[in-house]
Design a protein around this motif. Structure first.
Motif: not given
Length: 136
Positions: A28-31, A33-34, A76, A80, A96, A99-100
């Motif tokens: 969910q990290y990218q979500e 961040r967005r 987040c 990190e 990376e 988280t992806s």
């Protein structure tokens, strides 16, 4: 999404389902961040049809926005900081990788120039999940 094998439960004391919980938390990290990038405006349109559904939220829209942003930033930052604690030299690739869903070892090595072998990467990634389990 590539298959990810759960880590050894006896060695790391993390069950299969806890591992999957940690993995999906990281995904969910990218979500987050967005959402942090777009969550800046407190002016919203009026939502009709919501009048009688429970009590109104407490606080102003600005307070709610600030609370939401702090929660997302903490989530987040936890991911990190755990990646940095795991291995300060490899943290960007570990971050990376966890988280992806597209970042396999081969992708990180060939496309992103990760400077380690597969055994070290997988060992470091397992350590990341173990450390994250201690934090959340």
């Amino acid at each position: 999404m590539p298959d990810t094998r759960p880590i050894n439960e006896k060695k790391y004391n993390i069950s299969k389902h806890r591992f999957l919980e940690l993995k999906h938390h990281c995904m969910q990290y990218q979500e987050w961040r967005r959402e942090l990038a777009t969550l800046t405006d407190t002016v919203k349109a009026i939502e009709y049809g919501k009048e009688g559904q429970g009590s109104p939220p407490q606080g102003s829209a600005t307070e709610q926005l600030a609370i939401k942003r702090v929660e997302l930033e903490q989530k987040c930052k936890t991911i990190e900081q755990t990646a940095i604690e795991t291995d300060a030299e490899l943290y960007q690739w570990i971050l990376e990788g966890v988280t992806s869903d597209y970042a396999t070892y081969r992708y990180l090595r060939d496309a992103k120039g990760m400077p380690c072998g597969d055994q070290k990467y997988y060992r470091t990634r397992r350590k990341f999940y173990w450390l994250l389990d201690q934090k959340i």
